[in-house]
Design an enzyme around this catalytic site. Structure first.
Site, short mmCIF file in Angstrom:
data_model
loop_
_atom_site.label_atom_id
_atom_site.label_comp_id
_atom_site.label_asym_id
_atom_site.label_seq_id
_atom_site.Cartn_x
_atom_site.Cartn_y
_atom_site.Cartn_z
N GLU A 257 -5.91 -14.61 23.20
CA GLU A 257 -5.97 -15.73 24.37
C GLU A 257 -6.19 -14.98 25.68
OE1 GLU A 257 -2.89 -14.53 22.55
OE2 GLU A 257 -1.95 -13.97 24.62
N GLU A 291 -4.19 -20.66 22.24
CA GLU A 291 -4.73 -19.72 22.42
C GLU A 291 -4.91 -20.03 23.65
OE1 GLU A 291 -4.55 -17.28 21.64
OE2 GLU A 291 -4.18 -17.61 19.44
N GLU A 313 4.74 -16.50 23.56
CA GLU A 313 4.48 -16.45 22.19
C GLU A 313 5.66 -17.39 22.01
OE1 GLU A 313 1.91 -15.59 20.74
OE2 GLU A 313 1.16 -13.81 21.69
#
Ligand code: TRP
Ligand code: ZN
Length: 851
Positions: A257, A291, A313
């Protein structure tokens, strides 16, 4: 790499950075073996720090020069970086280093893939690019200048100038070094744009190698859908003039990302009907969303340190799962997510690699990008949402963004936002972050005079380093179904907080059937002795799609376990229920396809082990084969008509509706295949106009050992396409009979196309071997030996992947003495390898249970 035992670092040792950064300028002069990186960094003292010691991380860097406030200095080189004497006020650091991207096979830092330069800095790759405080709580705006003889030169942020052989970029949003990215190469872009909710036009570019443009349409649509969804559902708008994605062939994970410049594994972005399966399309859509969503949950609000990894996450996985559920079928997505959770995270949680969603220590952070951090982390977010309700959840998220935008935050900050927003006390809930292991939930019930009582008992088994477990706060979504199939109590959430707790429902005319843990409302293992009749009843009547599927799955599991242990198996109940369900046109084909999917070999092995038995992988494999054969015979008369109903007349679309039909069609083909010896599969292979059908048919042909012709044809058609060739490799391993699997792998590793340094290719073969449980665990031990040989070979080249894949051995304690012996012998052989990476040392040590 060193032979000394690597030392762990501890969450408890966290201290704030001594120096903060006001701004960074980097200049790259690109060269395959001698890239020069010049940095100018403005440091200011951190008022919160307790020391002014100056340390910069650095690995595999050749220092050319260094200066402070314009004066050349000679820094002191120390383990993992350098130190220097610095003023006690703000100062400017300059350095120049030389690095060699071409010989960087670890794919961390600046490296080359197919002639293009690219970077991967998460988690600690930036220190392989220049000397820097490479920790996520040091955030800075970046200016980057790239010089090189490549037509396309990219970095984070907005473009701020370019000319022949150079380009400059400016990223105004302060970011940690792990979000830095640079790409240079001969690339072409699919271009598009997106107008944000406040009316700003954002340029979108998806960069690929020439020839791959035809595979970019789907990814671009997925990106625009993600941008729109994050505005509509979370109120989050994009914050730069441009958003770019680059596809790279050599990449350790799915994607990354980096701010404004996401870098993707080609497998996670490139798609076309002829070369990608429906599952590929679905995964690509999810990863692009993931992402993109990191821009807010990860980038604008980042992690204070790597112990907080699940802060970004877990939340971002939760968000991408919500997105996929909205784009496709919610029920089918949830079932797939839970299956993945059980297959990977429960397996991890029930073995020697079990760890907390927020660990207390680690040796190598790359070993903690796990199913527990990602998927269990996402389940914790889902539970919080269930506990506070939708409205409060989104209010809490608004508060989270308002309070922590621009910060490097902690999981504690996150939980506190929920407490402050709702006034709830989440003290006990915090245990989910700190206690490893999967809770077992025992459920019994009784019925007296219209009162129905459910008794719950929870227990979490010990995990490495955590013998004692406390009761968790478990949201249990529950419904009750009356004897005629009507729902007498609609879904409500029970909050289990005690080790033992009962809940009573009054005023019921007859004993209901409970539908427990609807939507899989908590990541636990429900243990309930239930009759085949009750399971079949729920499969027919449950209004919660997840639990309807779950009823079929537990019934199938009961059948398989009974067959393995040579007890009476409720075979006819299962087959009859299956036949009724399959013919029910009101059910989504995708859902019906999932119900045909039997519990996996690894799941059965774990269940047997939990029951105090020693699983035999060969027998588990054979039992599943026997049941599949029985299913095929039982459904024989239904198959032709049902299969033809799954034909898709319209032009190919990778949407949920068509994909569902193809999924059920192929599930039925696998049954037909057992009766017609491959005839239908051959004809589907020959007529296929998409990869889903072609690959599905080829798998069936391999199952009946009639795949040689099709395999040759497949290779000829797709020889030039790396991603399709990965399928060619992995399919042969996945469909190899248990006694042939190791040999098939051995042959494939000698194929000139087995480019083992490419992670996708290595995983295609060895990932498939790990999943072929009966093949990997074949009593000859050939699977173990071969696997270990290749981990040893890969480790010095790409330690991240070698370490990650050593988890193939994580289940060794489940098996019989012979297998245990062979597996630990293989592990010890890896461990004894001279110069073994820190990554693999940690993993092998933990798997073996060393202290
Ligand atoms: N942050 C990435 C994600 O979206 C994970 C990732 C990509 C990664 N590449 C990596 C992690 C390399 C460690 C090493 O989930
Ligand atoms: Zn992520």
């Amino acid at each position: 790499m060193t032979d000394a035992t690597p030392q762990p670092i501890y969450l408890a040792d966290y201290t704030p950075p001594n120096w903060l950064i006001e701004g960074v300028s980097l200049t790259f002069v690109l060269d395959p073996t001698a890239t020069r990186v010049r940095s100018t960094i403005r440091f200011t003292p951190n008022p919160d720090a307790t020391s002014r010691t100056f340390f910069l991380h650095g690995e595999q860097l050749e220092l050319i020069r260094a200066a402070i406030d314009g004066n050349e200095i000679t820094p002191k080189m120390v383990e993992g970086g350098l130190t220097a004497d610095v003023p006690d006020h703000a100062f400017t650091w300059e350095s120049e280093v030389e690095i060699s991207p071409e010989t960087n096979t670890a794919l961390s830092g600046l490296y080359m893939s197919n002639g293009m330069y690219c970077t991967q800095c998460e988690a600690e790759g930036f220190r392989r690019i220049t000397f820097y405080p490479d920790r996520p709580d040091v955030m800075a705006p970046f200016k980057v200048r790239i010089e090189g003889d490549m037509p396309v030169l990219l970095s984070n942020g907005n473009p701020s100038g370019s000319g022949d052989g150079w380009a400059e970029w400016h990223d105004p949003w302060p970011k940690p070094a792990y979000l830095f990215a640079l790409v240079a190469g001969e690339l072409i872009a699919r271009q598009d744009s997106f107008t944000t909710m406040s009316g700003k036009k954002v340029d979108l570019k998806l960069w690929v190698r020439p020839g791959d443009e035809v595979k970019t349409a789907f990814g671009m649509e997925a990106l625009k859908a993600s941008m729109k969804w994050d505005e509509e559902v979370y109120g989050r708008e994009y914050d730069l003039d441009i958003f770019q994605i680059v596809a790279v062939s050599d990449f350790n994970m799915g994607a990354m990302e980096n701010k404004g410049l996401n870098i993707f594994n080609t497998s996670a972005v490139l798609a076309s009907p002829e070369t990608s399966t429906d599952a590929n399309f679905e995964r690509i859509e999810a990863i692009i969303a993931h992402e993109y969503f990191h821009n807010w949950t990860g980038n604008r609000i980042t992690c204070r340190d790597w112990f907080q990894l699940s802060l970004k996450e877990g939340l971002t996985v939760f968000r991408d799962q919500q997105f996929s559920g909205d784009m496709r079928s919610k029920a089918v997505c949830r079932i797939n997510d839970v299956s993945a959770l059980r297959g990977r995270q429960f397996r991890e949680d029930n073995g020697p690699l079990a760890h907390q969603v927020q660990p207390d220590s680690f040796v190598e952070i790359n070993n903690f990008y796990t199913a527990t951090i990602y998927e269990k982390g996402a389940e914790l977010i889902g539970m919080m949402k269930t506990l506070v309700g939708d409205e409060e959840y989104y209010k809490a998220l608004d508060l989270y963004f308002e309070r922590h935008d621009g910060e490097a935050a902690t999981i504690e900050d996150w939980v506190r936002v929920f407490e402050d927003n709702t006034g709830r006390d989440l003290t006990q809930f915090r245990r989910w972050y700190k206690q490893a292991g999967t809770p077992r939930l025992k459920v019994t019930d009784d019925f007296n005079d219209g009162s129905y009582t459910l008794h719950f008992e929870q227990e979490t088994p010990p995990t490495p380093g955590q013998d004692e477990k406390l009761p968790q706060h478990i949201p249990i979504a529950l419904g009750l179904i009356g004897p005629n199939g009507d729902e007498v109590v609609t879904t409500q959430v029970l909050e289990l907080t005690e080790a033992k707790q009962s809940f009573t429902f009054d005023g019921l005319g007859a004993k209901p059937t409970p539908s427990i843990l609807r939507h899989f409302s908590a990541p636990v293992i429900v243990q309930r002795d239930s009759s085949p009749a009750e399971r079949a009843f729920l499969l027919a009547h449950d209004t919660d799609p997840f639990n309807k599927w779950e009823a079929g799955r537990t019934l199938a599991k009961d059948v398989l376990i009974a067959m393995v242990t040579e007890d009476d198996a409720p075979l006819s109940e299962y087959l009859d229920a299956l036949a009724v369900m399959l013919r029910d046109d009101s059910l989504d084909p995708a859902f019906r396809a999932l119900t045909l999917d039997l519990p996996g070999e690894d799941d059965l092995a774990q269940t047997l082990f939990d029951a105090g038995l020693t699983p035999d992988p060969t027998k588990i494999y054979q039992t599943r084969e026997t049941l599949k054969q029985a299913m095929a015979e039982h459904l024989q008369d239904t198959l032709p008509r049902l299969s033809s109903e799954m034909d898709v007349d319209a032009p190919f679309k990778p949407d949920a509706e068509q994909a569902g039909k193809r999924a059920l069609g192929l599930a039925l083909l696998q049954l037909t295949n057992r009766l017609d010896g491959g005839a239908a599969a051959q004809s589907l292979y020959d007529s296929a106009d998409n990869m889903t059908h072609r690959l599905g048919a080829l798998g069936c042909l391999l199952d009946v050992e009639k795949g040689n012709g099709a395999l040759t044809d497949f290779r000829k058609r797709f020889e030039g396409d790396e991603l399709v060739m990965d399928k060619w490799f992995s399919l042969q391993v996945a469909h190899a009979a248990p006694d042939k699997a190791a040999n098939v792998v051995e042959v494939l590793t000698k194929d000139p196309a087995f480019n083992w340094k490419n992670p996708n290719r290595f995983r295609a073969v060895f990932g498939a071997l790990m999943m072929n449980a009966a093949g990997f665990h074949h009593p000859s031990g050939d699977g173990y030996r071969l696997f270990a040989d290749w981990l040893i070979k890969l480790d010095p080249v790409n330690p991240q992947i070698a370490a990650r894949m050593s988890s193939a051995f994580e289940t060794w304690r489940r098996y019989d003495a012979d297998r245990q012996d062979m597996m630990t012998t293989a592990l010890k052989r890896i461990k004894a390898t001279k110069g073994l990476s820190r990554d693999s040392q940690e993993m092998i040590g933990r798997i073996l249970g060393d202290d």
